[in-house]
Scaffold this motif. Structure first.
Motif, PDB file in Angstrom:
ATOM      1  N   THR A  23     -57.420   3.280  50.890  1.00  0.00           N
ATOM      2  CA  THR A  23     -58.493   3.447  51.978  1.00  0.00           C
ATOM      3  C   THR A  23     -59.796   3.232  51.512  1.00  0.00           C
ATOM      4  O   THR A  23     -60.738   2.944  52.147  1.00  0.00           O
ATOM      5  CB  THR A  23     -58.375   4.691  52.765  1.00  0.00           C
ATOM      6  OG1 THR A  23     -58.476   5.644  51.779  1.00  0.00           O
ATOM      7  CG2 THR A  23     -56.895   4.789  53.429  1.00  0.00           C
ATOM      8  N   GLY A  24     -60.029   3.252  50.242  1.00  0.00           N
ATOM      9  CA  GLY A  24     -61.256   3.441  49.820  1.00  0.00           C
ATOM     10  C   GLY A  24     -62.111   4.534  49.787  1.00  0.00           C
ATOM     11  O   GLY A  24     -63.278   4.735  49.257  1.00  0.00           O
ATOM     12  N   ARG A  81     -65.834   7.004  58.818  1.00  0.00           N
ATOM     13  CA  ARG A  81     -64.531   6.869  58.980  1.00  0.00           C
ATOM     14  C   ARG A  81     -63.876   7.564  59.899  1.00  0.00           C
ATOM     15  O   ARG A  81     -64.466   8.725  60.557  1.00  0.00           O
ATOM     16  CB  ARG A  81     -63.736   6.852  57.554  1.00  0.00           C
ATOM     17  CG  ARG A  81     -64.424   6.403  56.363  1.00  0.00           C
ATOM     18  CD  ARG A  81     -64.347   4.808  56.585  1.00  0.00           C
ATOM     19  NE  ARG A  81     -62.915   4.250  56.503  1.00  0.00           N
ATOM     20  CZ  ARG A  81     -62.445   3.841  55.459  1.00  0.00           C
ATOM     21  NH1 ARG A  81     -63.297   3.706  54.381  1.00  0.00           N
ATOM     22  NH2 ARG A  81     -61.233   3.487  55.428  1.00  0.00           N
ATOM     23  N   ARG A  82     -62.357   7.332  60.071  1.00  0.00           N
ATOM     24  CA  ARG A  82     -61.723   7.652  61.437  1.00  0.00           C
ATOM     25  C   ARG A  82     -60.752   9.200  60.765  1.00  0.00           C
ATOM     26  O   ARG A  82     -60.126   8.933  59.979  1.00  0.00           O
ATOM     27  CB  ARG A  82     -60.871   7.076  61.917  1.00  0.00           C
ATOM     28  CG  ARG A  82     -61.240   5.682  62.565  1.00  0.00           C
ATOM     29  CD  ARG A  82     -60.378   4.731  63.015  1.00  0.00           C
ATOM     30  NE  ARG A  82     -59.681   4.120  61.808  1.00  0.00           N
ATOM     31  CZ  ARG A  82     -58.780   3.487  61.620  1.00  0.00           C
ATOM     32  NH1 ARG A  82     -58.032   3.063  62.605  1.00  0.00           N
ATOM     33  NH2 ARG A  82     -58.236   3.267  60.359  1.00  0.00           N
ATOM     34  N   GLY A 114     -52.064   3.396  60.325  1.00  0.00           N
ATOM     35  CA  GLY A 114     -53.444   3.061  59.898  1.00  0.00           C
ATOM     36  C   GLY A 114     -54.284   3.386  61.222  1.00  0.00           C
ATOM     37  O   GLY A 114     -55.451   2.579  61.335  1.00  0.00           O
ATOM     38  N   GLU A 115     -54.004   4.146  62.002  1.00  0.00           N
ATOM     39  CA  GLU A 115     -54.718   4.680  63.213  1.00  0.00           C
ATOM     40  C   GLU A 115     -55.648   5.584  62.754  1.00  0.00           C
ATOM     41  O   GLU A 115     -56.926   5.741  63.570  1.00  0.00           O
ATOM     42  CB  GLU A 115     -53.915   5.444  64.193  1.00  0.00           C
ATOM     43  CG  GLU A 115     -52.625   4.424  64.666  1.00  0.00           C
ATOM     44  CD  GLU A 115     -51.585   5.194  65.250  1.00  0.00           C
ATOM     45  OE1 GLU A 115     -50.915   4.531  66.143  1.00  0.00           O
ATOM     46  OE2 GLU A 115     -51.641   6.553  65.642  1.00  0.00           O
ATOM     47  N   VAL A 116     -55.842   6.312  61.526  1.00  0.00           N
ATOM     48  CA  VAL A 116     -56.646   7.363  61.228  1.00  0.00           C
ATOM     49  C   VAL A 116     -56.948   6.946  59.681  1.00  0.00           C
ATOM     50  O   VAL A 116     -55.987   6.514  58.879  1.00  0.00           O
ATOM     51  CB  VAL A 116     -56.407   8.543  61.443  1.00  0.00           C
ATOM     52  CG1 VAL A 116     -56.391   8.877  62.859  1.00  0.00           C
ATOM     53  CG2 VAL A 116     -55.122   9.363  60.733  1.00  0.00           C
ATOM     54  N   ASP A 117     -57.928   7.507  59.204  1.00  0.00           N
ATOM     55  CA  ASP A 117     -58.206   7.404  57.685  1.00  0.00           C
ATOM     56  C   ASP A 117     -58.273   8.603  56.877  1.00  0.00           C
ATOM     57  O   ASP A 117     -57.856   8.372  55.562  1.00  0.00           O
ATOM     58  CB  ASP A 117     -59.801   6.808  57.579  1.00  0.00           C
ATOM     59  CG  ASP A 117     -59.803   5.510  58.296  1.00  0.00           C
ATOM     60  OD1 ASP A 117     -59.359   4.497  57.882  1.00  0.00           O
ATOM     61  OD2 ASP A 117     -60.831   5.504  58.868  1.00  0.00           O
ATOM     62  N   ALA A 118     -58.182   9.718  57.359  1.00  0.00           N
ATOM     63  CA  ALA A 118     -57.811  10.996  56.741  1.00  0.00           C
ATOM     64  C   ALA A 118     -57.427  11.987  57.399  1.00  0.00           C
ATOM     65  O   ALA A 118     -57.836  11.807  58.890  1.00  0.00           O
ATOM     66  CB  ALA A 118     -59.321  11.262  55.960  1.00  0.00           C
ATOM     67  N   ILE A 119     -56.886  13.118  56.997  1.00  0.00           N
ATOM     68  CA  ILE A 119     -56.299  14.003  57.862  1.00  0.00           C
ATOM     69  C   ILE A 119     -56.611  15.560  56.870  1.00  0.00           C
ATOM     70  O   ILE A 119     -56.983  15.557  55.573  1.00  0.00           O
ATOM     71  CB  ILE A 119     -55.048  14.131  58.065  1.00  0.00           C
ATOM     72  CG1 ILE A 119     -54.165  14.069  57.064  1.00  0.00           C
ATOM     73  CG2 ILE A 119     -54.712  13.013  59.219  1.00  0.00           C
ATOM     74  CD1 ILE A 119     -52.590  14.210  57.223  1.00  0.00           C
ATOM     75  N   HIS A 151     -54.291  10.784  48.146  1.00  0.00           N
ATOM     76  CA  HIS A 151     -55.196  11.153  47.379  1.00  0.00           C
ATOM     77  C   HIS A 151     -56.088  12.022  48.001  1.00  0.00           C
ATOM     78  O   HIS A 151     -56.473  12.248  49.285  1.00  0.00           O
ATOM     79  CB  HIS A 151     -56.310   9.818  47.358  1.00  0.00           C
ATOM     80  CG  HIS A 151     -57.485  10.084  46.980  1.00  0.00           C
ATOM     81  ND1 HIS A 151     -57.580  10.262  45.479  1.00  0.00           N
ATOM     82  CD2 HIS A 151     -58.821  10.283  47.279  1.00  0.00           C
ATOM     83  CE1 HIS A 151     -59.065  10.636  45.009  1.00  0.00           C
ATOM     84  NE2 HIS A 151     -59.723  10.508  46.373  1.00  0.00           N
ATOM     85  N   THR A 152     -56.307  13.090  47.338  1.00  0.00           N
ATOM     86  CA  THR A 152     -57.267  14.217  47.816  1.00  0.00           C
ATOM     87  C   THR A 152     -58.686  14.271  47.802  1.00  0.00           C
ATOM     88  O   THR A 152     -59.119  13.658  46.646  1.00  0.00           O
ATOM     89  CB  THR A 152     -56.900  15.393  46.843  1.00  0.00           C
ATOM     90  OG1 THR A 152     -55.572  15.802  46.902  1.00  0.00           O
ATOM     91  CG2 THR A 152     -57.863  17.006  47.305  1.00  0.00           C
TER      92      THR A 152
END
Length: 346
Positions: A103-104, A114-115, A190-195, A212-213
């Motif tokens: 995701t970068g 980002r989302r 790919g609907e969100v970038d992080a949770i 990735h943390t």
């Protein structure tokens, strides 16, 4: 003491997390304590009756106590449900913002623009998981001088209440569904970038998908960063229980203190008991709660603990999770502790 009301049963419930209530239940201490009083303990969360199970979240049953995440009992109090806060336990746990490789997003500042996905349940029972994720996001961003306005919050719609789908083939014989499935699915699509994830289920899904943390803060030195739905956890009783039988509330607390004292000298047993409680391996428990878990299952009502609950209550009110605001100090009931102090002196 004149007993104003004789009772034959008490309802109780606990979240599937490390708590003195869970420990005391597995050790048989709670059954032993109340059996001496001629009282049977009944589990709310294990009931087949949906209305009874709902008391795990809205605390509506008379002569009941609850120990676990603090969002539902705070919400219940804000709705005017007559309960009393009689104990607080602070057991830190893994909390993190995670993403998928590719995701970068490497650090918190990369979240800007980002989302961020937050699972949302239908109206009804307070959405404690959404509240938890929001507080985690706010905490992580604050460490870099950022706010929620710096990210795009994306709702991940869930179809069911937490009271639904408590049995059936989709659980594969387990008591509960693994947490964070919908959030991970949204990441994969790919609907969100992080949770946000936490605790033993958070460790498990992060490991399973080799995420990735972005930020980890469950053991951060600033307690206001760590404060969330499970940090600290609270022990509440309904008003009738508190008013009619404060002697039994005192016995409950005394029993939990015995379990906490036992835990401090039995670290391996505690890890095994908690693993059974949360439905995870001992390795996962050790990773999620740290090597000193056995030292952090105490219970008290010290001012700093009450202040921590007040801090999170204010967050919940600010974000619209409460029906109304209320005075934390008026919720706290020190009377059972005073009874314990009187016995100690006697």
């Amino acid at each position: 003491m004149t007993i104003r009301n004789a009772i034959s049963q008490i309802w109780y419930t606990r979240c599937p997390v490390p708590t003195p209530v869970g420990l005391a239940t597995q050790l048989g201490l709670l059954d032993e304590t109340f059996a001496r009083e001629g009282i049977t303990l009944n589990s709310i969360i294990d009931s087949k009756d949906r209305n009874i199970r709902s008391s795990h979240f809205n605390h509506h049953l008379d002569y009941s106590f609850r120990h676990g995440g603090n969002v539902p009992p705070i919400r219940a109090r804000s709705e005017g449900n007559p309960t009393r806060l009689v104990g607080i336990t602070w057991t830190d746990e893994f909390q993190a913002i995670i993403t998928l490789p590719g995701t970068g997003i490497r650090a918190t500042r990369d979240l800007v623009g980002r989302r961020f996905g937050i699972a949302r349940r239908p109206p009804g029972i307070v959405d404690f998981m959404a509240a938890t994720a929001l507080k985690g996001l706010v905490s992580a961003l604050s460490l870099e001088g950022l706010t929620h306005k710096d990210v795009e919050i994306v709702d991940i719609a869930l179809p069911d209440s937490v009271l639904d789908n408590r049995d059936g083939p989709q659980l594969y014989g387990l008591r509960n569904r693994q947490a964070y499935g919908p959030e991970i699915a949204a990441l994969l699509r790919g609907e969100v970038d992080a949770i946000y994830v936490k605790g033993t289920p958070g460790i498990s899904v992060a490991n399973l998908f080799a995420t990735h943390t972005v930020a980890e803060f469950g053991f951060h030195p600033d307690p206001k960063i760590r404060i969330n739905s499970g940090s600290p956890r609270i022990l509440t009783v309904d008003e009738r229980f508190a008013e009619d039988r404060p002697d039994l509330v005192a016995k409950l607390i005394e029993t939990l203190k015995r379990a906490s004292a036992w835990a401090e000298s039995h670290p391996d047993d505690v890890r095994r008991f908690v693993a059974r409680e949360v439905g995870a391996s001992e390795e996962v428990v050790a990773s999620a709660n740290g090597p000193d878990l056995h030292k952090h299952l105490g219970i008290g009502l010290e001012p700093d603990l009450v202040e921590a609950i007040g801090h999170y209550k204010d967050f919940l009110h600010e974000w619209g999770f409460l029906a109304s605001n209320f005075d934390i100090d008026a919720w706290v009931d020190h009377r059972p502790w005073a009874l314990l102090d009187t016995r100690a002196v006697a």
